[in-house]
Design a protein around this motif. Structure first.
Motif, short mmCIF file in Angstrom:
data_model
loop_
_atom_site.label_atom_id
_atom_site.label_comp_id
_atom_site.label_asym_id
_atom_site.label_seq_id
_atom_site.Cartn_x
_atom_site.Cartn_y
_atom_site.Cartn_z
N ALA A 344 0.84 -1.21 0.00
CA ALA A 344 0.00 0.00 0.00
C ALA A 344 0.87 1.25 0.00
CB ALA A 344 -0.93 -0.02 1.22
N ASP A 345 1.97 1.19 0.73
CA ASP A 345 2.89 2.33 0.76
C ASP A 345 3.49 2.58 -0.63
OD1 ASP A 345 4.36 4.26 2.58
OD2 ASP A 345 6.02 3.28 1.53
N TYR A 366 -4.61 2.48 1.95
CA TYR A 366 -3.41 2.64 2.78
C TYR A 366 -3.80 2.70 4.26
CZ TYR A 366 0.84 5.04 4.52
OH TYR A 366 1.97 5.40 5.21
#
Ligand code: COS
Length: 395
Positions: A344-345, A366
């Protein structure tokens, strides 16, 4: 959409044949793509899943994925359940949470340890989604140290009288039935003094707090649950007195595997979003997918998602074969939840400014995935479990 096909075996779950499994996965995939993905932003905004979508989930059989067919569920094996959970992970995790407690922590104590009469009384309504279930273990002073529960259950004639408070209980505001861990023996401070109870929400003295404001997963709710002299009939005890902690641990062993599968699904969805965006977004006169530094991030995310998928499904098959998977489930949950955080980052990074603003849903995911490293055991607890079990095995 047609209801999902059930496993043909009535007692122990049996793997679906290839055609039935394909049909199941395709039905869930279509439901996710056509019904859930289009309303993700609205659900987050409203902090609620529309009632008609919940009704479709019930009609599809999603509340009963793990409930034996004899009680009206689909009776999936752990492997098939994980494959379905991966598909469901491709939509906002809040959707899965609506029926996730019925499939996992809210029902499995009853499935694994319930007496026949208890199962017959509750499981059909759990499988159909007529009632929602919750798992009430956590307290303000008993989070990672879950053997420290202070909620008391005192035997008084034909009932246990429950007093205490539970915290951050998923789906508590909708639950019709709680599996509650409470201390029956105050002289035993740790795990051995804890028993498990099936507690209907309608019992006098049980009250549920307001849903907490959370970092992510809007549309899924957690609340406090308070017990003020709640009289729970003796026949609602799950297993023997003093067995409650073990009930909870075995429920969590299984739940951790399901969460791992959801993490894999979210990671695969994020990857697909990243690949599509990188092919379309142009900088320096070309699609950013052509840049090797972007490719590096895609490669890392893909490799890690593949590793998590393999570990999750291998562990599920091992559990289906009758093995204890305490170590493996903790390892899968640890790796998959940390993995989806990194994916997600990187997704925010690949989307750049567009990843930080709300329009593309990347910043929402995120935030959504952050809880996976915390609930059903923090990453640090998984490390403790993995290390202990590894040392028991001598390596
Ligand atoms: N399956 C079956 N039995 C288990 C078990 C498991 N996975 N884990 C522990 N037990 C048993 C032990 O064998 C022990 O039994 P005996 O007393 O008969 O030997 C008993 O339970 C106590 O176990 P242990 O001594 O390991 O307990 P600890 O207090 O040290 O706690 C941890 C162990 C930390 C691993 C446990 O408390 C835990 O998982 N905490 C996190 C809880 C969690 O996930 N919370 C999230 C909230 S729910 S969303």
């Amino acid at each position: 959409m047609q209801a999902l096909p059930a496993c043909k075996e009535t007692q122990a779950a049996m793997a679906l044949d290839a055609d039935t499994r394909d049909q199941l996965i395709n039905t869930v995939r279509r439901f996710v793509a056509e019904r859930l993905r289009p309303i993700e932003a609205r659900v987050a905004e409203d902090d609620a899943i529309p009632e008609d979508v919940l009704a479709e989930m019930r009609a599809l059989g999603l509340y009963g994925l793990s409930i034996p067919e004899a009680y009206g569920g689909l009776g999936l094996t752990m492997e098939d359940e994980c494959l379905v959970a991966i598909e469901l992970g491709r939509a906002s995790p809040a959707f899965r949470s609506a029926f996730g407690t019925n499939v996992g922590i809210g029902s499995q104590g009853l499935v694994m340890f319930g007496a026949d009469e208890q199962k017959a009384k509750w499981l059909p309504a759990i499988a159909s989604g007529e009632i929602v279930t919750s798992f009430a273990l956590t307290e303000s002073e008993a989070g990672s140290d879950s053997a420290a529960v202070q909620t008391r259950a005192v035997l008084d004639g034909d009932a246990y009288v429950l007093n205490g408070a539970k915290r951050y209980i998923t789906n508590a505001n909708k639950a019709g039935l709680f599996t509650v861990m409470a201390r029956t023996n105050p002289d035993i401070k740790g795990a051995g003094g804890v028993s498990a109870f099936l507690v209907p929400s309608r019992l006098p003295g049980l009250s549920v707090g307001k849903p907490e404001k959370k970092m992510g997963q809007q549309g899924a709710h957690i609340c406090d649950v308070n017990f003020d002299n709640v009289r729970v009939p003796v026949e609602n005890r799950l297993g023997a007195e003093g067995e409650g902690f073990k009930v909870a641990m075995q429920v969590l062993d299984r739940g951790r595997l399901h969460i791992s599968a959801v993490c894999v699904g979210v990671a695969e969805r994020l990857l697909a979003d990243c690949v599509a965006y990188a092919a379309e977004r142009k900088q320096f006169g070309q699609a950013i997918a052509g840049f090797q530094l972007i490719q590096g991030m895609i490669a890392d995310s893909k490799t890690e998602a593949m590793a998590a998928r393999a570990l999750t499904l291998e562990t599920a098959r091992k559990r289906d074969a009758g093995h204890t998977v305490t170590l493996e489930a903790a390892a899968a949950k640890y790796y998959a939840s940390e993995m989806v955080g990194r994916v997600a980052d990187r997704a925010v990074q690949i989307f750049g400014g567009a990843g930080y603003v709300a329009d593309h849903g990347i910043e929402r995911l995120y935030r959504d995935v952050r809880i996976f490293r915390i609930y059903e055991g923090t990453s640090q607890i998984q490390q403790v479990v993995i290390a202990r079990e590894t040392m028991k095995r001598g390596g």
